[in-house]
Design a protein around this motif. Structure first.
Motif, mmCIF file in Angstrom:
data_model
loop_
_atom_site.group_PDB
_atom_site.id
_atom_site.type_symbol
_atom_site.label_atom_id
_atom_site.label_comp_id
_atom_site.label_asym_id
_atom_site.label_seq_id
_atom_site.Cartn_x
_atom_site.Cartn_y
_atom_site.Cartn_z
ATOM 1 N N PHE A 20 0.835 -1.197 0.000
ATOM 2 C CA PHE A 20 0.000 0.000 0.000
ATOM 3 C C PHE A 20 0.876 1.255 0.000
ATOM 4 O O PHE A 20 0.647 2.185 -0.781
ATOM 5 C CB PHE A 20 -0.908 -0.017 1.234
ATOM 6 N N HIS A 21 1.868 1.271 0.862
ATOM 7 C CA HIS A 21 2.713 2.463 1.030
ATOM 8 C C HIS A 21 3.633 2.655 -0.179
ATOM 9 O O HIS A 21 4.055 3.763 -0.468
ATOM 10 C CB HIS A 21 3.509 2.334 2.326
ATOM 11 N N ALA A 22 3.946 1.551 -0.858
ATOM 12 C CA ALA A 22 4.673 1.527 -2.137
ATOM 13 C C ALA A 22 6.192 1.676 -2.035
ATOM 14 O O ALA A 22 6.867 1.620 -3.054
ATOM 15 C CB ALA A 22 4.099 2.534 -3.137
ATOM 16 N N HIS A 23 6.735 1.854 -0.842
ATOM 17 C CA HIS A 23 8.183 1.673 -0.659
ATOM 18 C C HIS A 23 8.427 1.204 0.782
ATOM 19 O O HIS A 23 7.583 1.413 1.651
ATOM 20 C CB HIS A 23 8.993 2.939 -1.004
ATOM 21 N N GLU A 24 9.580 0.568 0.942
ATOM 22 C CA GLU A 24 9.974 0.163 2.298
ATOM 23 C C GLU A 24 10.751 1.299 2.922
ATOM 24 O O GLU A 24 11.775 1.719 2.393
ATOM 25 C CB GLU A 24 10.893 -1.073 2.239
ATOM 26 N N CYS A 25 10.257 1.813 4.015
ATOM 27 C CA CYS A 25 10.964 2.879 4.730
ATOM 28 C C CYS A 25 10.712 2.654 6.214
ATOM 29 O O CYS A 25 9.839 1.878 6.589
ATOM 30 C CB CYS A 25 10.426 4.253 4.312
ATOM 31 N N PRO A 26 11.463 3.317 7.095
ATOM 32 C CA PRO A 26 11.235 3.072 8.525
ATOM 33 C C PRO A 26 10.015 3.788 9.101
ATOM 34 O O PRO A 26 9.527 3.399 10.155
ATOM 35 C CB PRO A 26 12.514 3.601 9.177
ATOM 36 N N THR A 65 6.617 11.974 7.386
ATOM 37 C CA THR A 65 5.174 11.979 7.114
ATOM 38 C C THR A 65 4.661 10.598 6.721
ATOM 39 O O THR A 65 3.468 10.332 6.840
ATOM 40 C CB THR A 65 4.808 12.979 6.002
ATOM 41 N N CYS A 66 5.571 9.719 6.278
ATOM 42 C CA CYS A 66 5.196 8.331 5.970
ATOM 43 C C CYS A 66 4.528 7.658 7.180
ATOM 44 O O CYS A 66 3.777 6.691 7.009
ATOM 45 C CB CYS A 66 6.418 7.523 5.569
ATOM 46 N N MET A 67 4.798 8.156 8.370
ATOM 47 C CA MET A 67 4.161 7.594 9.578
ATOM 48 C C MET A 67 2.641 7.566 9.448
ATOM 49 O O MET A 67 1.976 6.677 9.976
ATOM 50 C CB MET A 67 4.517 8.445 10.809
HETATM 51 ZN ZN LIG Z 1 7.707 5.838 3.436
#
Ligand SMILES: [Zn+2]
Ligand SMILES: [Zn+2]
Length: 212
Positions: A20-26, A65-67
């Motif tokens: 869903f988020h479309a990339h792996e990030c922390p 903001t990915c949070m």
């Molecule tokens: Zn992200």
């Protein structure tokens, strides 16, 4: 299915969350963990309908903001259900609110933020390199480290007994704009020369009202 991250906490994101988020990030996983903890704190379930609200204090123009995607995935309080409204304080925090169970604010501890900032992931990010272009092992290193930290090393938790929020009353009433002929829900209807019009046809400045 084999888990990609080994964990000693149960609040690991489901695999589909990265889809869903479309990339792996922390940061998506941090938001997920925050959302799960807030549900647990309030004794609430993932929201199926329209009874749980999240007010992130993040702003724009900073990578954390990915949070907010993680918070939505964990709580079901999604942007599309209009259960999430940003305050734009530019802070790494969010208030979670259930009308019957109360509110709690979670924020990231500065020491955690500082320690996390030392990871190689941020060397890339500070050069303007987007997460999907950062080597996967560099990204997974910091995600794994985050999951290895105990809750109390990551989050500050504050009960918010006085917090209230009144969602707008739902209505199906709609009217056709007398200029463009498109439907507009009545709460957004304007009058021009005695005729009902939509906001773009009204000639008024567009205004966005976020009630909280
Ligand atoms: Zn992200
Ligand atoms: Zn119109």
């Amino acid at each position: 299915m084999k888990r990609r991250f080994h964990i000693n906490k149960q609040h690991i994101h489901p695999e589909w969350a990265f889809e869903f988020h479309a990339h792996e990030c922390p940061f998506m996983p941090i938001g997920y963990r925050m959302g799960k903890l807030a549900l647990e704190y309030l004794g609430a379930e993932k929201e199926a309908d329209h009874g749980f609200f999240v007010f992130p204090e993040l702003g724009e123009g900073h990578p954390q903001t990915c949070m907010m995607d993680g918070m939505q995935i964990a709580t079901g309080a999604t942007y599309g259900k209009v259960l999430m409204a940003m305050t734009f304080y530019g802070k790494l925090a969010a208030t979670f609110y259930h009308p019957q169970k109360g509110a709690v604010r979670y924020s990231l501890l500065p020491d955690f933020v500082d320690a996390m900032g030392k990871f190689e992931f941020f060397v890339y990010r500070k050069k303007g390199i987007e997460p999907s272009h950062i080597p996967l092992n560099v990204r997974r290193e910091v995600i794994q480290w985050m999951y290895d930290q105990p809750d109390e090393a990551v989050f500050k938790v504050e009960a918010k007994p006085d917090f209230t929020y009144k969602p707008v009353k739902g209505s199906f009433n709609k009217t056709k704009c007398s200029v463009c002929g498109e439907y507009v829900f009545d709460r957004y209807l304007r009058m021009k020369d005695g005729q009902p019009v939509c906001i773009p046809c009204s000639g008024y400045e567009k205004s966005v009202l976020i009630e909280r």
